[in-house]
Design a protein around this motif. Structure first.
Motif, PDB file in Angstrom:
ATOM      1  N   TYR A   1      20.803  -6.665 -24.960  1.00  0.00           N
ATOM      2  CA  TYR A   1      20.645  -5.277 -25.405  1.00  0.00           C
ATOM      3  C   TYR A   1      19.174  -4.951 -25.605  1.00  0.00           C
ATOM      4  N   PHE A   2      18.459  -5.865 -26.218  1.00  0.00           N
ATOM      5  CA  PHE A   2      17.071  -5.575 -26.577  1.00  0.00           C
ATOM      6  C   PHE A   2      16.186  -5.436 -25.345  1.00  0.00           C
ATOM      7  N   ALA A   3      16.459  -6.269 -24.351  1.00  0.00           N
ATOM      8  CA  ALA A   3      15.667  -6.165 -23.123  1.00  0.00           C
ATOM      9  C   ALA A   3      15.911  -4.813 -22.468  1.00  0.00           C
ATOM     10  N   ALA A   4      17.181  -4.379 -22.437  1.00  0.00           N
ATOM     11  CA  ALA A   4      17.502  -3.104 -21.819  1.00  0.00           C
ATOM     12  C   ALA A   4      16.851  -1.967 -22.608  1.00  0.00           C
ATOM     13  N   MET A   5      16.912  -2.096 -23.899  1.00  0.00           N
ATOM     14  CA  MET A   5      16.383  -1.054 -24.772  1.00  0.00           C
ATOM     15  C   MET A   5      14.879  -0.888 -24.593  1.00  0.00           C
ATOM     16  N   PHE A   6      14.185  -1.992 -24.477  1.00  0.00           N
ATOM     17  CA  PHE A   6      12.736  -1.906 -24.351  1.00  0.00           C
ATOM     18  C   PHE A   6      12.275  -1.833 -22.904  1.00  0.00           C
ATOM     19  N   ASP A   7      13.213  -1.593 -21.991  1.00  0.00           N
ATOM     20  CA  ASP A   7      12.856  -1.346 -20.593  1.00  0.00           C
ATOM     21  C   ASP A   7      11.872  -0.183 -20.550  1.00  0.00           C
ATOM     22  N   GLU A   8      10.774  -0.356 -19.848  1.00  0.00           N
ATOM     23  CA  GLU A   8       9.692   0.638 -19.919  1.00  0.00           C
ATOM     24  C   GLU A   8      10.136   2.025 -19.441  1.00  0.00           C
ATOM     25  N   ASN A   9      11.257   2.092 -18.696  1.00  0.00           N
ATOM     26  CA  ASN A   9      11.696   3.394 -18.214  1.00  0.00           C
ATOM     27  C   ASN A   9      12.206   4.292 -19.345  1.00  0.00           C
ATOM     28  N   TRP A  10      12.645   3.674 -20.406  1.00  0.00           N
ATOM     29  CA  TRP A  10      13.200   4.475 -21.496  1.00  0.00           C
ATOM     30  C   TRP A  10      12.102   5.012 -22.369  1.00  0.00           C
ATOM     31  N   ASP A  11      12.253   6.283 -22.696  1.00  0.00           N
ATOM     32  CA  ASP A  11      11.324   6.902 -23.611  1.00  0.00           C
ATOM     33  C   ASP A  11      11.956   6.787 -24.984  1.00  0.00           C
ATOM     34  N   LEU A  12      11.733   5.645 -25.648  1.00  0.00           N
ATOM     35  CA  LEU A  12      12.473   5.342 -26.865  1.00  0.00           C
ATOM     36  C   LEU A  12      12.099   6.292 -27.997  1.00  0.00           C
ATOM     37  N   GLN A  13      13.103   6.695 -28.705  1.00  0.00           N
ATOM     38  CA  GLN A  13      12.872   7.629 -29.802  1.00  0.00           C
ATOM     39  C   GLN A  13      13.218   6.963 -31.123  1.00  0.00           C
ATOM     40  N   MET A  14      12.260   6.964 -32.011  1.00  0.00           N
ATOM     41  CA  MET A  14      12.532   6.461 -33.352  1.00  0.00           C
ATOM     42  C   MET A  14      12.992   7.646 -34.200  1.00  0.00           C
ATOM     43  N   ASN A  15      13.753   7.301 -35.238  1.00  0.00           N
ATOM     44  CA  ASN A  15      14.084   8.378 -36.187  1.00  0.00           C
ATOM     45  C   ASN A  15      12.842   8.659 -37.037  1.00  0.00           C
ATOM     46  N   PRO A  16      12.892   9.734 -37.796  1.00  0.00           N
ATOM     47  CA  PRO A  16      11.667  10.113 -38.531  1.00  0.00           C
ATOM     48  C   PRO A  16      11.127   8.993 -39.408  1.00  0.00           C
ATOM     49  N   ALA A  17      11.980   8.083 -39.838  1.00  0.00           N
ATOM     50  CA  ALA A  17      11.488   7.001 -40.687  1.00  0.00           C
ATOM     51  C   ALA A  17      10.837   5.881 -39.873  1.00  0.00           C
ATOM     52  N   GLY A  18      10.747   6.075 -38.563  1.00  0.00           N
ATOM     53  CA  GLY A  18      10.124   5.054 -37.729  1.00  0.00           C
ATOM     54  C   GLY A  18      11.043   3.882 -37.465  1.00  0.00           C
ATOM     55  N   GLU A  19      12.340   4.120 -37.399  1.00  0.00           N
ATOM     56  CA  GLU A  19      13.293   3.036 -37.164  1.00  0.00           C
ATOM     57  C   GLU A  19      14.083   3.343 -35.903  1.00  0.00           C
ATOM     58  N   TYR A  20      14.585   2.254 -35.285  1.00  0.00           N
ATOM     59  CA  TYR A  20      15.529   2.420 -34.192  1.00  0.00           C
ATOM     60  C   TYR A  20      16.908   2.211 -34.793  1.00  0.00           C
ATOM     61  N   PHE A  21      17.757   3.190 -34.570  1.00  0.00           N
ATOM     62  CA  PHE A  21      19.082   3.102 -35.172  1.00  0.00           C
ATOM     63  C   PHE A  21      20.060   2.422 -34.216  1.00  0.00           C
ATOM     64  N   ILE A  22      20.868   1.513 -34.751  1.00  0.00           N
ATOM     65  CA  ILE A  22      21.955   0.900 -33.980  1.00  0.00           C
ATOM     66  C   ILE A  22      23.216   1.001 -34.823  1.00  0.00           C
ATOM     67  N   ASP A  23      24.253   1.550 -34.241  1.00  0.00           N
ATOM     68  CA  ASP A  23      25.483   1.783 -35.000  1.00  0.00           C
ATOM     69  C   ASP A  23      26.367   0.540 -34.954  1.00  0.00           C
ATOM     70  N   ARG A  24      25.903  -0.534 -35.600  1.00  0.00           N
ATOM     71  CA  ARG A  24      26.697  -1.766 -35.599  1.00  0.00           C
ATOM     72  C   ARG A  24      26.731  -2.373 -37.001  1.00  0.00           C
ATOM     73  N   ASN A  25      27.483  -3.445 -37.089  1.00  0.00           N
ATOM     74  CA  ASN A  25      27.631  -4.145 -38.361  1.00  0.00           C
ATOM     75  C   ASN A  25      26.324  -4.846 -38.755  1.00  0.00           C
ATOM     76  N   PRO A  26      25.800  -4.545 -39.934  1.00  0.00           N
ATOM     77  CA  PRO A  26      24.506  -5.126 -40.313  1.00  0.00           C
ATOM     78  C   PRO A  26      24.603  -6.615 -40.646  1.00  0.00           C
ATOM     79  N   ASP A  27      25.731  -7.060 -41.181  1.00  0.00           N
ATOM     80  CA  ASP A  27      25.829  -8.476 -41.565  1.00  0.00           C
ATOM     81  C   ASP A  27      25.725  -9.381 -40.347  1.00  0.00           C
ATOM     82  N   CYS A  28      26.467  -8.997 -39.315  1.00  0.00           N
ATOM     83  CA  CYS A  28      26.403  -9.811 -38.098  1.00  0.00           C
ATOM     84  C   CYS A  28      25.017  -9.733 -37.465  1.00  0.00           C
ATOM     85  N   PHE A  29      24.451  -8.527 -37.516  1.00  0.00           N
ATOM     86  CA  PHE A  29      23.116  -8.381 -36.933  1.00  0.00           C
ATOM     87  C   PHE A  29      22.137  -9.324 -37.614  1.00  0.00           C
TER      88      PHE A  29
END
Lengths: 733, 444
Positions: free
Chosen positions: B32-60
């Motif tokens: 996932y991380f490699a795909a996410m940081f693929d240079e083609n994507w213009d990644l958008q952080m939320n205003p707090a400067g975070e990348y949001f992932i809608d998953r379980n935090p404990d497993c993460f």
């Protein structure tokens, strides 16, 4: 519960399955489809990777993988169809550029789509054996762009046209070419091969067929080869710049076939510039080029070899059969060596020292050297010449080089025993007349012969050297023991030669002058006194003498003459004006020898210590000879050679040959007996084959002679014919 | 993958994590991380400067720790299954798997789990898959478990009895070859290649004799590195012997017919010998009255080595060979009898005799009610032998017993298999199998 009471209730099937909102899949797919559109429209900056990945994940998780996949296929297909239209619409030269640009864009889009569909790629696709996303994208590009009718033909034609332009010398955009060809390769090797490589090879073959026709009509062989080489290098360079590396072999094959293979016969035999001319003119560079090009095609090198072989044989044959050349054996051999050096150099410089050509050269020489039966004699004479004077002041290494070259010629000889015969005679003369320049060189050559032909070949030659050495010691002993008795008589030097080691010559004794005879008898007494049981025979025909003479005006000279000449001259101490008959009677020298020695005493200019009446060139039996008072020479020492034909005269030659034939008989018989002893029973043809094999290092036995020898052996009951099969021989122990 | 700033902040299901691009790079290109940081994507952080992932935090948290340290620690409150699911989402299953258990070592094995099957007893075979899963053949069913020991849809062979099974290909999912008995009159039986995820039949391997496709019973299976598949075959008429197929195409490539007076088609065990390019074929009691062991060279179609106990019939009852395995490094064949005595034969000597090393006489007399024949396996110089309810590990030049593996229920072990760095043991009384694995080597 009674049976009459009809149960009127139904049990509802318990539905446990949670049905996902049917619109859920549709909605999610819409989001993803929109994203794919945006990606293709370069509008991806507004997309959230996290959202898209999660949506794709959810679709797979909720068993909508199939929908996701088919949606991807149809969306991507529709985009590619649009792209195809825009590529088709591009004008002329912009076509390739547009294709390349769209390809780059598609790749980028494909990468991003793969990123968001990664979960599907990882789980759904392998378990359903579907094509992974990346590969799918390439396949769709292939089917919707590259393989559409309008683009496929145009692409092929454009690429081939550009190659053709480049061949004609124009500069093309190689970077663009490389990108587009790379695209074809990325789509799979079969796409590259079918859409480009195959037509490319066909067109190239046509092109080079035409060009080779043009060149062969207008160029000479050397220029043609230059052009072919250039074309070949161009194609190799082309492959390295923008084609698949695997195409190199294929395209070079085309060039080789069309430009070399189909024209090679014409090239080799081209008038005034073909292979023979190149060989004659030592065109190393052209020959090297021909070698390098021809070796790329089947039978190319064997064609060169065959033509070269027949050329060398032809020139060699002329060389050895030209009667003019036979007059000077040294020059004859020198020419052979030069010829060999010339071709050796060609093979080294131009033919990469190829064994095949070396073998061809050797077999050619073997062929023509043996065409002339006098080759063995001439080679020996050449050595004789070199060892008498030719090598004076030459460094040891150079001597070795000359000797090695001689050995090389020697190897070609079939009748090595004849060479041996001559060599023995020549060596004997050199040793006895002390004419050899260097004993080291002599020994070195004998060593070479020994390594080449074995011990038995040279044992007698070595014996001759030993005799010379022992004789020196014997003479020292003789003078030490008898010196006082001899007084101031003539100084005697005797070489005691072992019978058998030296070339035998019919001993023609002559009457030695009494002064000499005394010393000789004393030596004989001394020698037989120290070596009992031996017999000494004087070989007056092989000796020489230094005599001091005073002429009319008191001038003194030292004359270096043969023993026979010495005997003749000594007669003139006792009287002047002797007739031929008187001389013959007094000396008892054989007529032929006497005539020869008188001729050199009386007829040679500058050395005529005798005067003859009448004054004619030849010696007649009625001539009279006088001491030549008026003899003068600017040298104190005068060497009076015997008029001897260096080369053998015709009868001598016959005699030598006869002797060789005689010598061969026991050798052949020995070989037959050796073979039969091992094999017990053998048929005629096999005996001949084996005998030939055994003896070929010395000479090539004549089958007729072998047959005679077999018959002789049967007579002497070494062999018998088989009673049933007359062709078989049996060995009788 | 280009990660611009090395510091990365994630908001996973509401919990903030901070890590670096370097750590994420360990996840590899297929994550996932490699795909996410693929240079083609213009990644958008939320205003707090975070990348949001809608998953379980404990497993993460566990997985991020795995990327950071290479070690997997699963707290008791996180179910393994949940973690595996999350790992699959991020594309980190390979990382999890390699962190969970280490390289196989017979002397360091720990019991992981016992899995209970559906029906009691009479399992035929258990086979470990290359990725750490396994399959259990049971009557005419084959149950398939992946490395998470998740059961996949079983393969039902329509009442044909399964004789052997084997995994082909290392792809995900691997294919499964199943050999079955012929069903008289139906023209069925033989072998088939199945998709281990979906259970569907991909193709059947057929035996052709003189151009005619024959129905046959397929027995023991074996695979080699050259993508060949071997099986002992019993046909209707003539086709007794060893068949050879291409694993990828399913085409029959060879057939070694059984010589008269010898048994190949009934073989219980096949083993490919890489060094000598030969196939070991063993037919053992009680399939036939005698035991036959031979080495076949398919290139020269010859039997290069053979042994049979019909040549030494005297009091051989207690010396019946029950399993055999070739050990190429030692140029020998190891055999075992029903009392777990090991015997050795020299491969360099033609028709040598068995040299028994009498080890466990004690066993005699206290055999369990329902004994299972011992089985042998070889892995990286370690020799494994199953007997009753335990597996012994032998090691070293004179095969010293170095470990013994035993669980206390399920009765005798009827089959076991080593693969994917795990050992699976199938019990006969209950349909239970145990999984043994080597703990990852400690980092500290």
């Amino acid at each position: 519960m009674s049976s009459q009471k009809k149960a009127n209730f139904q049990i509802e099937a318990f539905k446990h399955r949670v049905v996902v909102d049917p619109k859920y899949a549709e909605k999610t797919w819409k989001i993803l489809e929109h994203a794919i559109h945006e990606i293709y429209n370069h509008n991806a900056s507004g997309l959230s990777f996290e959202e898209l990945y999660r949506n794709a994940y959810n679709m797979v998780l909720h068993k909508f993988g199939e929908k996701l996949y088919s949606g991807l296929v149809s969306t991507m297909t529709s985009h590619l169809k649009e792209i195809a239209v825009s590529i088709e619409a591009s004008q002329g030269a912009l076509f390739l550029e547009e294709l390349d640009r769209k390809w780059t864009e598609h790749n980028k889009a494909l990468q991003m789509i793969r990123d968001i569909l990664m979960y599907m790629d990882r789980t759904f696709i392998p378990s359903t054996h579907k094509t992974p996303v990346h590969e799918l994208g390439l396949n769709l590009w292939r089917d919707n762009i590259v393989h559409t009718i309008k683009i496929q033909m145009r692409l092929k034609d454009t690429l081939l046209e550009l190659v053709q332009k480049e061949r004609a010398g124009e500069v093309i955009n190689r970077g663009l070419m490389r990108n587009v060809v790379k695209m074809l390769m990325d789509l799979g090797s079969s796409v590259y091969q079918e859409d480009f490589e195959k037509p490319f090879l066909v067109v190239s073959a046509d092109f080079y067929r035409g060009e080779s026709q043009l060149f062969i009509e207008s160029c000479d062989c050397g220029d043609y080869l230059k052009k072919a080489e250039k074309r070949l290098n161009e194609e190799i360079e082309r492959v390295s710049h923008y084609l698949d590396a695997k195409s190199e072999v294929k395209i070079t094959n085309v060039v080789e076939k069309e430009m070399i293979e189909s024209q090679m016969n014409r090239l080799v035999h081209m008038e005034n510039s073909g292979l023979v001319n190149m060989l004659m003119d030592d065109k190393y560079e052209d020959l090297g080029r021909m070698y390098n090009l021809f070796r790329r095609v089947p039978n190319g090198l064997s064609l060169i070899r065959d033509v070269m072989t027949s050329h060398i044989r032809e020139t060699g044959k002329q060389l050895v059969t030209d009667p003019d050349r036979l007059k000077d054996p040294v020059d004859f051999v020198q020419r052979l060596l030069d010829e060999r050096d010339k071709h050796d150099k060609i093979i080294t410089l131009s033919f990469n020292n190829d064994k095949m050509f070396q073998n061809a050269l050797n077999s050619s020489f073997e062929y023509f050297i043996n065409l002339n039966t006098r080759s063995p004699e001439f080679i020996s004479l050449f050595v004789d010449d070199k060892l008498r004077k030719g090598l004076k002041g030459v460094s040891e290494e150079d001597v070795e080089i000359v000797l090695d070259k001689v050995m090389m010629l020697f190897r070609y000889l079939q009748e090595k025993d004849i060479f041996e015969k001559y060599y023995k005679q020549h060596l004997a003369k050199r040793l006895l007349s002390n004419k050899s320049v260097s004993e080291d060189a002599e020994r070195s050559l004998i060593l070479k012969l020994k390594t080449e032909c074995g011990y038995q070949f040279t044992s007698k030659l070595e014996g001759m050297f030993t005799d010379m050495k022992t004789s020196d010691d014997t003479m020292k002993g003789f003078y030490a023991a008898m010196g006082s008795e001899l007084g101031d008589g003539p100084m005697l030097v005797v070489h005691v030669l072992t019978t058998g080691s030296w070339p035998t010559q019919s001993t023609t004794a002559c009457n030695l002058p009494s002064e000499i005879l005394t010393v000789c008898d004393k030596f004989k007494m001394y020698y037989l006194g120290t070596h009992s049981g031996r017999r000494l025979t004087w070989q007056t025909n092989m000796g020489s003498a230094d005599i001091k003479a005073t002429f009319g005006r008191g001038q003194k000279h030292e004359l270096n003459v043969s023993t026979f000449q010495m005997c003749v001259l000594m007669l003139f101490n006792n009287g002047d004006g002797l007739s031929y008959r008187e001389i013959e009677q007094a000396t008892e020298i054989l007529t032929s020898d006497l005539k020869r020695c008188l001729q050199s005493l009386a007829c040679a200019k500058g050395k005529n210590v005798l005067r003859k009446e009448p004054m004619s060139k030849d010696i007649g039996e009625d001539d009279t000879f006088f001491f030549n008072d008026k003899f003068s020479s600017k040298f104190y020492k005068v060497k009076i050679g015997t008029v001897v034909a260096q080369k053998e005269s015709e009868p001598e030659k016959q005699e030598t040959r006869q002797r060789v034939e005689e010598d061969r008989k026991p050798q052949i018989e020995a070989a037959i007996v050796r073979i039969m002893k091992a094999r017990r029973v053998l048929d005629h043809n096999n005996i001949v084959a084996e005998v030939t094999k055994q003896l070929q290092s010395r000479f090539l036995p004549n089958p007729v002679v072998i047959k005679k020898r077999i018959e002789s052996l049967i007579e002497r009951e070494f062999l018998e014919r088989d009673k049933d099969d007359r062709k078989l021989y049996r060995y009788l122990a | 993958m280009a990660i611009q700033k090395d510091r990365v902040r994630f908001n996973v299901g509401g919990k903030i994590f901070e890590t670096t691009g370097t750590t994420l790079a360990i996840a590899g290109r297929e994550s996932y991380f490699a795909a996410m940081f693929d240079e083609n994507w213009d990644l958008q952080m939320n205003p707090a400067g975070e990348y949001f992932i809608d998953r379980n935090p404990d497993c993460f948290s566990i997985l991020l720790d795995l990327l950071r340290t290479g070690e997997l620690y699963i707290p008791p409150n996180v179910p393994e299954k949940q973690l595996y699911r999350e790992a699959l989402f991020y594309g980190l299953t390979d990382h999890v798997r390699s962190a969970k258990w280490g390289q196989f070592d017979g002397n360091r094995l720990q019991p992981l789990k016992s899995v209970t099957g559906r029906a009691p007893g009479d399992g035929t075979a258990i086979r470990a898959s290359p990725d750490g899963g396994c399959c259990v053949a049971h009557g005419s069913m084959v149950h398939i478990y992946d490395w998470m020991l998740e059961e996949h849809p079983p393969i039902n062979l329509d009442y044909q009895r399964v004789n052997d099974a084997g995994w082909v290909g290392s792809g995900d999912p691997a294919g499964l070859v199943i050999s079955t008995c012929e069903r008289v009159g139906r023209g069925q039986g033989g072998m088939g290649l199945f998709n281990s995820t979906t259970g569907e039949l991909r193709y059947k391997y057929s035996v052709t004799h003189e151009g005619i496709v024959k129905s046959y019973t397929a027995g023991a299976l074996c695979f080699n590195d050259g993508y060949n598949l071997f099986s002992s075959c019993k046909g209707r008429s003539n086709e007794y012997g060893i068949g050879v197929w291409d694993q990828n195409t399913g085409q029959q490539v060879d057939f070694f017919y059984e010589p008269p007076g010898w048994s190949l088609g009934d073989a219980d065990k096949l083993q490919w010998l890489n060094g000598s390019n030969c196939l070991l074929v063993a037919t053992l009691f009680p399939r036939k009255d005698n035991c036959y062991i031979s080495l076949l060279d398919f290139r020269s179609k010859s039997m290069v080595w053979s042994w049979s106990d019909m040549w030494s019939p005297a009091n051989s009852d207690d010396r019946r060979v029950r399993d055999a395995i070739a050990m190429e490094e030692n140029n020998s064949i190891c055999v075992v009898n029903e009392f777990e005595d090991l015997g050795f034969m020299d491969l360099r000597r033609e028709s040598g005799s068995v040299r028994w090393s009498s080890r466990s006489r004690l066993m005699k007399g206290k055999m369990p009610d329902e004994p299972c024949y011992p089985k042998l396996a070889l892995h990286e110089g370690q020799l494994f032998s199953s007997m009753n309810d335990c597996i012994s590990v032998f090691y070293g030049s004179d095969w010293v017993l170095t470990s013994r593996l035993r669980r206390c229920f399920g009765g005798s072990i009827c089959d076991f298999s080593i693969g994917g760095d795990r050992l699976f043991a199938l019990h006969s009384e209950e349909n239970v199998f145990d999984i043994w694995e080597t703990p990852p080597s400690s980092i500290v």
